[in-house]
Design a protein around this motif. Structure first.
Motif, PDB file in Angstrom:
ATOM      1  N   ARG A   1       8.493   3.288 -50.415  1.00  0.00           N
ATOM      2  CA  ARG A   1       8.063   2.071 -51.083  1.00  0.00           C
ATOM      3  C   ARG A   1       8.270   0.857 -50.163  1.00  0.00           C
ATOM      4  O   ARG A   1       7.387   0.016 -50.004  1.00  0.00           O
ATOM      5  N   GLU A   2       9.453   0.799 -49.545  1.00  0.00           N
ATOM      6  CA  GLU A   2       9.753  -0.287 -48.614  1.00  0.00           C
ATOM      7  C   GLU A   2       8.740  -0.326 -47.479  1.00  0.00           C
ATOM      8  O   GLU A   2       8.282  -1.388 -47.073  1.00  0.00           O
TER       9      GLU A   2
ATOM     10  N   GLU B   1       4.181  -2.815 -44.754  1.00  0.00           N
ATOM     11  CA  GLU B   1       2.827  -2.707 -44.224  1.00  0.00           C
ATOM     12  C   GLU B   1       1.889  -3.712 -44.909  1.00  0.00           C
ATOM     13  O   GLU B   1       1.043  -4.327 -44.263  1.00  0.00           O
ATOM     14  N   ARG B   2       2.087  -3.887 -46.207  1.00  0.00           N
ATOM     15  CA  ARG B   2       1.268  -4.853 -46.954  1.00  0.00           C
ATOM     16  C   ARG B   2       1.534  -6.272 -46.428  1.00  0.00           C
ATOM     17  O   ARG B   2       0.621  -7.055 -46.195  1.00  0.00           O
ATOM     18  N   ASP B   3       2.807  -6.597 -46.224  1.00  0.00           N
ATOM     19  CA  ASP B   3       3.164  -7.919 -45.705  1.00  0.00           C
ATOM     20  C   ASP B   3       2.572  -8.150 -44.315  1.00  0.00           C
ATOM     21  O   ASP B   3       2.137  -9.252 -43.984  1.00  0.00           O
TER      22      ASP B   3
ATOM     23  N   HIS C   1       8.021 -14.468 -41.582  1.00  0.00           N
ATOM     24  CA  HIS C   1       7.665 -14.147 -42.964  1.00  0.00           C
ATOM     25  C   HIS C   1       8.498 -15.042 -43.896  1.00  0.00           C
ATOM     26  O   HIS C   1       9.682 -15.259 -43.633  1.00  0.00           O
ATOM     27  N   PRO C   2       7.879 -15.558 -44.986  1.00  0.00           N
ATOM     28  CA  PRO C   2       8.595 -16.500 -45.851  1.00  0.00           C
ATOM     29  C   PRO C   2       9.915 -15.945 -46.408  1.00  0.00           C
ATOM     30  O   PRO C   2      10.870 -16.705 -46.591  1.00  0.00           O
TER      31      PRO C   2
ATOM     32  N   ILE D   1       4.917  -0.350 -36.550  1.00  0.00           N
ATOM     33  CA  ILE D   1       4.243  -0.199 -37.847  1.00  0.00           C
ATOM     34  C   ILE D   1       2.788  -0.656 -37.722  1.00  0.00           C
ATOM     35  O   ILE D   1       1.886  -0.053 -38.308  1.00  0.00           O
ATOM     36  N   ALA D   2       2.577  -1.710 -36.952  1.00  0.00           N
ATOM     37  CA  ALA D   2       1.207  -2.183 -36.723  1.00  0.00           C
ATOM     38  C   ALA D   2       0.382  -1.094 -36.035  1.00  0.00           C
ATOM     39  O   ALA D   2      -0.799  -0.904 -36.338  1.00  0.00           O
ATOM     40  N   GLU D   3       1.026  -0.362 -35.134  1.00  0.00           N
ATOM     41  CA  GLU D   3       0.322   0.709 -34.427  1.00  0.00           C
ATOM     42  C   GLU D   3       0.026   1.879 -35.359  1.00  0.00           C
ATOM     43  O   GLU D   3      -1.098   2.370 -35.416  1.00  0.00           O
TER      44      GLU D   3
END
Ligand code: C2E
Ligand code: CA
Ligand code: CA
Ligand code: CA
Length: 265
Positions: A21-22, A27-29, A65-66, A79-81
């Motif tokens: 979930r984390e 990934e969504r952020d 990130h806020p 993670i971007a990769e």
């Protein structure tokens, strides 16, 4: 005993579920970060050892990130990769670096590029488009690639690097010495510059092995006619060693930290 086993399993499953979930949220952020303008570039100066003049800057990606705060590239690039987001993020980095650095006359800007970008179908096309659109002088753009970025598919990587060179941009081998079969890579690929990894630079004043490795890379650069830049220079001792050994360029906290554009200019 059976019930216990199931309990442990359930606990384990819950923990795994939480991790997954984390990861999804992260990934969504990361996906939203582009839309929400949370990325920016920090520029770290590179200097000529002989003259002390700034010769260029390395663009380093930053994510603010806020809620998460400043997230380190080491934590989000992988993670971007894995998620494929690196293509969109990498394009943003290239465009932003060219747009921001065009005002800084005559200095190079070095952009880090991941293996996936080098192996994507039209990376050189992206570089060409960004150069055209920003009117950034191609000879001031430097693409940094690591050895590990090349080994996936040599032919593909070689084609891409040649196309980038044909546009007039430069190509640098990053983190030299940390990958493998470095020597054949230097011969095989059209590099303009070698960057010695900071793990070697750090050791020059600590043991003779460290000094020997850096001397060997400098000798290699001279032999191949490639300028050598030492990264991660943190102390006067390290700098003095590199100066005495006629290293071409240096980068590191001793010379300057990565800073957002407003602080660089
Ligand atoms: P790298 O390409 O080897 O970048 C140099 C790293 O060393 C940067 O860390 C920089 O802040 C840090 N550094 C500079 N001088 C010193 C020093 O004197 N001492 C020490 N200890 N560190 C120093 P950063 O910014 O955290 O980036 C880490 C890595 O993330 C980079 O390593 C690069 O592999 C990757 N990265 C950064 N920006 C991008 C990007 O736009 N695209 C891609 N694909 N990767 C990036
Ligand atoms: Ca780099
Ligand atoms: Ca590096
Ligand atoms: Ca040291």
């Amino acid at each position: 005993a059976k019930a216990d086993g199931r309990g442990v399993y359930r606990f384990f499953q819950a923990a795994m579920g939480e991790k997954a979930r984390e990861r999804r949220l992260f990934e969504r952020d990361l996906r939203l970060a582009l839309e929400r303008n949370e990325f920016y570039l920090a520029y770290q100066p590179q200097k000529s050892v002989r003259t002390g003049a700034v010769t260029g800057f390395e663009a380093l990606l930053r994510w603010r990130h806020p809620l998460r705060g400043e997230v380190a590239p080491a934590d989000f690039i992988p993670i971007a990769e894995e998620s494929g987001l690196i293509h969109a993020i990498g394009a943003w980095v290239l465009r932003c670096a060219c747009r921001e650095m065009i005002a800084i006359n005559d200095l190079r800007v070095a952009v880090n590029v991941s293996a996936l970008q080098i192996h994507s179908a039209n990376f050189a096309g992206l570089v060409r488009d960004v150069l055209a659109e920003t009117r950034f002088p191609p000879d001031r753009l430097e693409i940094e690639v690591t050895e590990t970025a090349l080994i996936r598919d040599f032919d593909r990587a070689l084609t891409t690097l040649r196309q980038i060179k044909a546009l007039g941009a430069q190509v640098t081998m990053d983190d030299f010495g940390t990958g493998y079969s470095s020597l054949s890579h230097l011969k095989m690929f059209p590099f303009d510059r070698i960057k010695i990894d900071r793990s070697f630079v750090r050791a020059v004043d600590q043991n003779y092995q460290g000094a020997a490795i850096v001397r060997a890379v400098l000798g290699l650069g001279r032999g191949l006619g490639l300028p050598v830049l030492a990264e991660g220079v943190e102390t006067a001792e390290e700098f003095n060693f590199l100066d005495a050994e006629a290293c071409d360029e240096v980068q590191g906290y001793f010379l300057g930290r990565p800073e957002p554009l407003a602080l660089v200019t």
